[in-house]
Every structure is written in C-alpha cells, then in structure tokens.
Design a protein around this motif. Structure first.
Motif, PDB file in Angstrom:
ATOM      1  N   ASP A 269     -10.812  31.724  50.567  1.00  0.00           N
ATOM      2  CA  ASP A 269     -11.143  30.512  51.313  1.00  0.00           C
ATOM      3  C   ASP A 269     -12.478  30.769  52.011  1.00  0.00           C
ATOM      4  O   ASP A 269     -13.134  31.792  51.759  1.00  0.00           O
ATOM      5  CB  ASP A 269     -10.034  30.119  52.299  1.00  0.00           C
ATOM      6  CG  ASP A 269      -9.785  31.162  53.390  1.00  0.00           C
ATOM      7  OD1 ASP A 269     -10.529  32.179  53.460  1.00  0.00           O
ATOM      8  OD2 ASP A 269      -8.845  30.973  54.189  1.00  0.00           O
ATOM      9  N   GLY A 270     -12.890  29.855  52.872  1.00  0.00           N
ATOM     10  CA  GLY A 270     -14.201  29.993  53.493  1.00  0.00           C
ATOM     11  C   GLY A 270     -14.339  31.237  54.352  1.00  0.00           C
ATOM     12  O   GLY A 270     -15.372  31.915  54.330  1.00  0.00           O
ATOM     13  N   GLN A 271     -13.308  31.560  55.104  1.00  0.00           N
ATOM     14  CA  GLN A 271     -13.363  32.759  55.940  1.00  0.00           C
ATOM     15  C   GLN A 271     -13.421  34.016  55.090  1.00  0.00           C
ATOM     16  O   GLN A 271     -14.186  34.949  55.375  1.00  0.00           O
ATOM     17  CB  GLN A 271     -12.142  32.795  56.865  1.00  0.00           C
ATOM     18  CG  GLN A 271     -12.161  33.957  57.848  1.00  0.00           C
ATOM     19  CD  GLN A 271     -11.048  33.856  58.869  1.00  0.00           C
ATOM     20  OE1 GLN A 271     -10.699  32.756  59.319  1.00  0.00           O
ATOM     21  NE2 GLN A 271     -10.473  34.986  59.240  1.00  0.00           N
ATOM     22  N   THR A 272     -12.634  34.057  54.016  1.00  0.00           N
ATOM     23  CA  THR A 272     -12.660  35.197  53.114  1.00  0.00           C
ATOM     24  C   THR A 272     -14.031  35.345  52.470  1.00  0.00           C
ATOM     25  O   THR A 272     -14.539  36.466  52.301  1.00  0.00           O
ATOM     26  CB  THR A 272     -11.590  35.033  52.022  1.00  0.00           C
ATOM     27  OG1 THR A 272     -10.310  34.902  52.644  1.00  0.00           O
ATOM     28  CG2 THR A 272     -11.568  36.228  51.081  1.00  0.00           C
ATOM     29  N   HIS A 273     -14.651  34.233  52.106  1.00  0.00           N
ATOM     30  CA  HIS A 273     -15.984  34.256  51.505  1.00  0.00           C
ATOM     31  C   HIS A 273     -16.971  34.997  52.412  1.00  0.00           C
ATOM     32  O   HIS A 273     -17.694  35.892  51.963  1.00  0.00           O
ATOM     33  CB  HIS A 273     -16.449  32.822  51.254  1.00  0.00           C
ATOM     34  CG  HIS A 273     -17.812  32.702  50.645  1.00  0.00           C
ATOM     35  ND1 HIS A 273     -18.011  32.474  49.300  1.00  0.00           N
ATOM     36  CD2 HIS A 273     -19.054  32.788  51.199  1.00  0.00           C
ATOM     37  CE1 HIS A 273     -19.312  32.421  49.060  1.00  0.00           C
ATOM     38  NE2 HIS A 273     -19.955  32.606  50.190  1.00  0.00           N
ATOM     39  N   HIS A 274     -16.997  34.626  53.684  1.00  0.00           N
ATOM     40  CA  HIS A 274     -17.928  35.276  54.612  1.00  0.00           C
ATOM     41  C   HIS A 274     -17.589  36.753  54.781  1.00  0.00           C
ATOM     42  O   HIS A 274     -18.497  37.602  54.819  1.00  0.00           O
ATOM     43  CB  HIS A 274     -17.926  34.545  55.960  1.00  0.00           C
ATOM     44  CG  HIS A 274     -18.845  33.376  55.991  1.00  0.00           C
ATOM     45  ND1 HIS A 274     -20.011  33.355  56.718  1.00  0.00           N
ATOM     46  CD2 HIS A 274     -18.787  32.179  55.341  1.00  0.00           C
ATOM     47  CE1 HIS A 274     -20.630  32.197  56.534  1.00  0.00           C
ATOM     48  NE2 HIS A 274     -19.907  31.461  55.705  1.00  0.00           N
ATOM     49  N   HIS A 275     -16.326  37.064  54.870  1.00  0.00           N
ATOM     50  CA  HIS A 275     -15.904  38.452  55.007  1.00  0.00           C
ATOM     51  C   HIS A 275     -16.359  39.275  53.798  1.00  0.00           C
ATOM     52  O   HIS A 275     -16.827  40.411  53.947  1.00  0.00           O
ATOM     53  CB  HIS A 275     -14.384  38.512  55.140  1.00  0.00           C
ATOM     54  CG  HIS A 275     -13.834  39.896  55.218  1.00  0.00           C
ATOM     55  ND1 HIS A 275     -14.007  40.714  56.303  1.00  0.00           N
ATOM     56  CD2 HIS A 275     -13.110  40.611  54.322  1.00  0.00           C
ATOM     57  CE1 HIS A 275     -13.423  41.876  56.088  1.00  0.00           C
ATOM     58  NE2 HIS A 275     -12.868  41.844  54.900  1.00  0.00           N
ATOM     59  N   MET A 276     -16.247  38.704  52.608  1.00  0.00           N
ATOM     60  CA  MET A 276     -16.636  39.413  51.383  1.00  0.00           C
ATOM     61  C   MET A 276     -18.109  39.794  51.382  1.00  0.00           C
ATOM     62  O   MET A 276     -18.482  40.907  50.991  1.00  0.00           O
ATOM     63  CB  MET A 276     -16.358  38.537  50.157  1.00  0.00           C
ATOM     64  CG  MET A 276     -14.910  38.385  49.770  1.00  0.00           C
ATOM     65  SD  MET A 276     -14.768  37.159  48.435  1.00  0.00           S
ATOM     66  CE  MET A 276     -13.210  37.657  47.708  1.00  0.00           C
ATOM     67  N   PHE A 277     -18.972  38.857  51.796  1.00  0.00           N
ATOM     68  CA  PHE A 277     -20.419  39.068  51.677  1.00  0.00           C
ATOM     69  C   PHE A 277     -21.016  39.841  52.849  1.00  0.00           C
ATOM     70  O   PHE A 277     -22.175  40.264  52.769  1.00  0.00           O
ATOM     71  CB  PHE A 277     -21.133  37.726  51.515  1.00  0.00           C
ATOM     72  CG  PHE A 277     -21.050  37.163  50.123  1.00  0.00           C
ATOM     73  CD1 PHE A 277     -21.939  37.590  49.132  1.00  0.00           C
ATOM     74  CD2 PHE A 277     -20.092  36.228  49.785  1.00  0.00           C
ATOM     75  CE1 PHE A 277     -21.858  37.079  47.844  1.00  0.00           C
ATOM     76  CE2 PHE A 277     -20.005  35.710  48.507  1.00  0.00           C
ATOM     77  CZ  PHE A 277     -20.885  36.141  47.529  1.00  0.00           C
ATOM     78  N   LEU A 278     -20.269  40.026  53.927  1.00  0.00           N
ATOM     79  CA  LEU A 278     -20.761  40.799  55.068  1.00  0.00           C
ATOM     80  C   LEU A 278     -20.434  42.268  54.830  1.00  0.00           C
ATOM     81  O   LEU A 278     -19.426  42.793  55.285  1.00  0.00           O
ATOM     82  CB  LEU A 278     -20.145  40.277  56.368  1.00  0.00           C
ATOM     83  CG  LEU A 278     -20.599  38.870  56.779  1.00  0.00           C
ATOM     84  CD1 LEU A 278     -19.775  38.350  57.942  1.00  0.00           C
ATOM     85  CD2 LEU A 278     -22.089  38.855  57.132  1.00  0.00           C
ATOM     86  N   LEU A 279     -21.307  42.926  54.093  1.00  0.00           N
ATOM     87  CA  LEU A 279     -21.047  44.292  53.656  1.00  0.00           C
ATOM     88  C   LEU A 279     -21.154  45.266  54.824  1.00  0.00           C
ATOM     89  O   LEU A 279     -22.068  45.169  55.650  1.00  0.00           O
ATOM     90  CB  LEU A 279     -22.045  44.701  52.578  1.00  0.00           C
ATOM     91  CG  LEU A 279     -22.078  43.858  51.303  1.00  0.00           C
ATOM     92  CD1 LEU A 279     -23.120  44.416  50.344  1.00  0.00           C
ATOM     93  CD2 LEU A 279     -20.711  43.817  50.636  1.00  0.00           C
ATOM     94  N   PRO A 280     -20.257  46.244  54.895  1.00  0.00           N
ATOM     95  CA  PRO A 280     -20.364  47.265  55.940  1.00  0.00           C
ATOM     96  C   PRO A 280     -21.584  48.151  55.722  1.00  0.00           C
ATOM     97  O   PRO A 280     -22.145  48.233  54.631  1.00  0.00           O
ATOM     98  CB  PRO A 280     -19.054  48.050  55.806  1.00  0.00           C
ATOM     99  CG  PRO A 280     -18.582  47.789  54.428  1.00  0.00           C
ATOM    100  CD  PRO A 280     -19.061  46.423  54.063  1.00  0.00           C
ATOM    101  N   LYS A 281     -21.955  48.837  56.788  1.00  0.00           N
ATOM    102  CA  LYS A 281     -23.197  49.607  56.804  1.00  0.00           C
ATOM    103  C   LYS A 281     -23.234  50.662  55.702  1.00  0.00           C
ATOM    104  O   LYS A 281     -24.271  50.847  55.039  1.00  0.00           O
ATOM    105  CB  LYS A 281     -23.381  50.250  58.172  1.00  0.00           C
ATOM    106  CG  LYS A 281     -24.692  50.997  58.343  1.00  0.00           C
ATOM    107  CD  LYS A 281     -24.817  51.548  59.766  1.00  0.00           C
ATOM    108  CE  LYS A 281     -26.134  52.287  59.946  1.00  0.00           C
ATOM    109  NZ  LYS A 281     -26.266  52.814  61.333  1.00  0.00           N
ATOM    110  N   ASN A 282     -22.123  51.389  55.491  1.00  0.00           N
ATOM    111  CA  ASN A 282     -22.143  52.467  54.497  1.00  0.00           C
ATOM    112  C   ASN A 282     -22.343  51.926  53.086  1.00  0.00           C
ATOM    113  O   ASN A 282     -23.005  52.560  52.254  1.00  0.00           O
ATOM    114  CB  ASN A 282     -20.866  53.306  54.578  1.00  0.00           C
ATOM    115  CG  ASN A 282     -19.624  52.517  54.212  1.00  0.00           C
ATOM    116  OD1 ASN A 282     -19.439  51.377  54.641  1.00  0.00           O
ATOM    117  ND2 ASN A 282     -18.741  53.117  53.441  1.00  0.00           N
ATOM    118  N   VAL A 283     -21.781  50.737  52.788  1.00  0.00           N
ATOM    119  CA  VAL A 283     -21.975  50.142  51.464  1.00  0.00           C
ATOM    120  C   VAL A 283     -23.410  49.670  51.307  1.00  0.00           C
ATOM    121  O   VAL A 283     -24.040  49.874  50.256  1.00  0.00           O
ATOM    122  CB  VAL A 283     -20.977  48.991  51.233  1.00  0.00           C
ATOM    123  CG1 VAL A 283     -21.279  48.275  49.908  1.00  0.00           C
ATOM    124  CG2 VAL A 283     -19.546  49.515  51.224  1.00  0.00           C
TER     125      VAL A 283
END
Length: 305
Positions: A269-283
């Motif tokens: 959903d929309g919230q999951t979409h944003h979570h997916m693309f906000l990559l953590p620093k190590n990645v």
C-alpha cells in the motif's frame, strides 16, 4: 527415512534451511532440476537447482513487491507488459489485477516449470492463465527481445538466479539490459530483482543494480523481506524518463491503488511503498560503492548444496 532439509548458501559462511516434509515433484528438465517440496514452516514451494523460488506462506511478498511499486509509478497504466521468466506465474497474476493492462506476455524457456506450477502450486493460482490478456511465449528471452518490435510499458525480469553455467547470466549483463531499454516506450519502466543485501551478501545485488543505473542513467532500489529467503531483498527499477518514486504521499498512492488495481493486496500500500524506497544507510553505502570488476560475468558464486 532420513530427514531432509533444503540448504542454500546466501553468502560464504551463511546458509538458510527449510525442513522438507514431502517431496511432491522432483524432475530434471532440459534446463534445470525442478522440485516441488512441502516444507514444514512455509507450505508447498518451488525450488530450482536447489534454490528457493516461491513458497506458499510468503509468495505474495515477492510477487506484490515486484509488480505494484512500478505499476503505481505508471499510474496503473501499462498497456503492454513483458514478464521474463516467472514460471510459476505469481507476477503475471499480480499484473492482471490492473484493468489498464491490455496484454501480459510471459517469455519462459522451460515450459516444464510452467506445467508443474499450474498443477502443483495452487497457492500461486491458475485462473490468470485463462485471462485473454495473457500470452505465454516459449523462447529464449534474448531471442525474443531481439525480434519483438512492438514496445512495452513495463518489462519485469524474474529469471532464476544466474548460477555459474546458467544461461540466465546473459540477461543480467549490460548488453541484455540495453536491449530491454530499446524495447520500452518513453515512459516505460524496467524492474529486476537484484538479490540479497545482507551485511555480507550485497556485492552481487550491487552489481546488478549498477548495470541498471549504467544503462538507464538512473536506478531506483527498494527493499522487501520474503522471510522464506532468509535475507532482505533488493529490487531495482530503471526508467527512460526522470522518475521520483517518492513523489506521491502514502495517501495519494492508496487512492491511486484503489482506483487502478482490483482485489485486496496483503503487502503493498502507500505506506509500504515509502518504506520500501527509504533505504537504510548500510544498503545505500553498498549500492554506491565502486564495482570491483564491471566486466566480469554476472554470476551468483555460491556453493551448490
């Protein structure tokens, strides 16, 4: 009878296992060993050359993650879609949720996988194969890309892992990705899985991601976590036109999804979409590091167990 566990190497010194309670199908096709195994924790799944593809309990995570971010970035409008590989069909199933999709072409070289999946993997579903918008083409994907002239709005790469000696490696190389780019419309997107981005397993995924960025001039990565894989998973998007995956708010994406996609999703959903693309620093660091040998073949160098 000796207890069986699936065992696959994620990185040197790191393995992931599933306990097998039943061997449903074990067969060698012209191209690979195909197994349908009933696992204790995740239900029935498909394994190719010993490597996990999908299992019932979380197949939806992988399939939804491969399809819906790109489809929503296209506003649910991809008249023509090419799916490379994807034997079981979960990705095709998700694509056909969109009334705006006129045609989905699945190019698969190993029809044994398709036949076995349709008979023995009910969790993926088989109804989509009756949809008149779906067309299966039995061919080498590179040959198809070289001869097909009508462009696509979306191309999804869901080939199995390019183990040493596998023909799949050619489809991850820059020459093949350039051919993909030529087969896209101006607004078209390319989606490819890249692989594990755990602390010691990110190099292979970074190489695939680097190729996408090299060919398209931009690469956008996002994460999902199919628990059955035992690792966090990177997917990459290449676009011919400028693209901002976070241009729309979660609420706007939810409205768009409700308007363009039929049926209830379990992951996206929309919230999951944003979570997916906000990559953590190590990645982010792993993906921005220089590739050691850009000319080397793209092969997953793991031990076959």
């Amino acid at each position: 009878m000796t207890e069986r566990w699936t065992v696959e190497e994620i990185a040197p010194g790191e393995r992931h296992c599933h306990r097998v309670v039943e061997e449903v199908v074990v067969v060698d096709s012209e191209f690979q060993r195909i197994e349908v195994l009933e696992t204790q924790g995740y239900g029935r799944g498909l394994f190719l050359d010993g490597r996990i593809q999908h299992v019932a309990a979380d197949e939806y995570i992988y399939s939804e993650a491969m399809v819906h971010p790109a489809m929503q970035l296209l506003d649910g409008r991809a008249a023509r879609v090419l799916c490379v590989g994807a034997g079981p069909g979960g990705i095709v199933r998700e694509l056909l949720r969109y009334p705006g999709v006129r045609e989905v072409v699945q190019v698969e070289i190993d029809t044994t996988v398709v036949d076995i999946a349709s008979r023995h993997l009910p969790s993926v579903g088989a109804d989509f194969r009756l949809d008149p918008r779906y067309r299966l083409v039995v061919a080498d994907a590179l040959d198809y890309l070289a001869t097909e002239r009508e462009p696509f709005d979306l191309i999804v790469n869901d080939l199995s892992e390019p183990l040493p000696g596998s023909p799949a490696g050619r489809l991850f190389a820059a020459e093949a990705v350039r051919l993909v780019r030529q087969r896209l419309t101006g607004r078209g997107l390319y989606v490819s899985w890249c692989g594990s981005v755990g602390p010691v397993s990110a190099e292979f995924a970074a190489r695939i991601f680097h190729v996408i960025g090299e060919v398209f001039g931009q690469a956008h990565g996002y994460l999902s976590y199919p628990q059955s894989y035992g690792t966090v998973w990177l997917t990459g998007i290449g676009a011919r036109s400028p693209l901002d995956p976070l241009a729309h708010s979660p609420a706007e994406l939810d409205q768009r999804l409700a308007r363009t996609c039929a049926g209830e999703l379990r992951l996206y959903d929309g919230q999951t979409h944003h979570h997916m693309f906000l990559l953590p620093k190590n990645v982010r660091a792993a993906l921005s590091a220089p590739v050691a040998d850009p000319a080397a073949p793209i092969e997953l160098l793991v031990e076959r167990l």
